[in-house]
Write an enzyme that holds these catalytic residues in place. Structure first.
Site, short mmCIF file in Angstrom:
data_model
loop_
_atom_site.label_atom_id
_atom_site.label_comp_id
_atom_site.label_asym_id
_atom_site.label_seq_id
_atom_site.Cartn_x
_atom_site.Cartn_y
_atom_site.Cartn_z
N ASP A 24 0.83 -1.20 0.00
CA ASP A 24 0.00 0.00 0.00
C ASP A 24 0.87 1.25 0.00
OD1 ASP A 24 -2.65 1.41 0.46
OD2 ASP A 24 -1.58 2.01 2.27
N GLU A 54 -1.85 -5.42 -3.86
CA GLU A 54 -0.94 -4.64 -3.02
C GLU A 54 0.21 -5.52 -2.50
OE1 GLU A 54 -3.79 -1.07 -1.37
OE2 GLU A 54 -3.47 -2.83 -0.08
#
Length: 238
Positions: free
Chosen positions: A53, A125
């Protein structure tokens, strides 16, 4: 019948074709593609998701900073927020067909097939982080630019709020209100899967699936808006 999930060199080959990165550490790749709901999994991708992220945010911010040199912060911030949003990550996971490569609870995968979902966003991610750890920031940047750069110039005001848009659309013609109801709650407590229906007088109900009640309600509202032609159904990017 679902295709058997590839492993070993076959998995590495498919991932390389989709990402452009050849993994040196296969254990790292397997971890990135293992969701916390996977049965008997020793490791899962939650830690990699956390790192990915942050790597995604850095690369996307740098990309927008370079692409829009004269744009004020108030113009590029909404683009950034939309590009790093979990819905965009999920959309990219569908485009990459990661559902065939991720280890996850069978019920979760079956009920989310073709629709994306949180577990695919998590995998995207985690894959970014795994590429970063395995090959460095340049390798991670190449992967991110491959999928996010074509989306960067789309006109973006803000991520859609399907529940609000459904309410506003209905209010134009009647005083009816959407009614949401939980149809099912499945899966373990740490990884629930909700099925929610939305009903509006005069229309057939729509259903949605998500990892939380809110996510499932948004999915149901999105399905309603797509079915009624309020939102165009553009499909996946080619």
């Amino acid at each position: 019948m679902a295709l058997k999930r590839p492993t070993g060199e076959a998995l590495a080959g498919e991932v390389q074709a989709k990402t452009g990165h050849a993994f040196k550490d296969m254990r790292l790749l397997e971890t990135a593609l293992t969701h916390s709901s996977a049965v008997k999994a020793v490791r899962n991708n939650e830690r990699l998701e956390f790192l990915g992220d942050r790597v995604l945010g850095l690369v996307v911010a740098d990309m927008l900073f370079a692409q829009f040199p004269d744009a004020p912060e108030g113009e590029i911030a909404p683009r950034f927020n939309a590009l790093v949003d979990s819905r965009t990550c999920s959309e990219i996971g569908v485009e990459m067909e990661l559902e065939n490569l991720v280890r996850a609870d069978a019920t979760l995968k079956a009920r989310s097939r073709g629709l994306g979902g949180g577990y695919l966003a998590d995998a995207v991610e985690a894959l970014i982080a795994a590429i970063y750890v395995d090959g460095g920031i340049d390798a991670a940047r190449r992967f991110v630019l491959r999928y996010w750069e074509p989306r960067a110039r789309m006109v973006v005001a803000k991520p859609p709020n399907p529940k609000s848009e459904l309410q506003e659309w209905i209010a134009k013609t009647s005083d009816a209100r959407p009614e949401y109801a939980i149809q099912k709650r499945e899966g373990p407590d740490h990884q629930p899967v909700f099925t929610v229906s939305v009903r509006v007088d005069g229309f057939a109900p729509s259903t949605g699936i998500g990892g939380s009640r809110r996510a499932a309600e948004e999915a149901a509202a999105s399905a309603f808006l797509l079915r009624e032609g309020v939102w165009p159904n553009q499909g996946s990017a080619a």
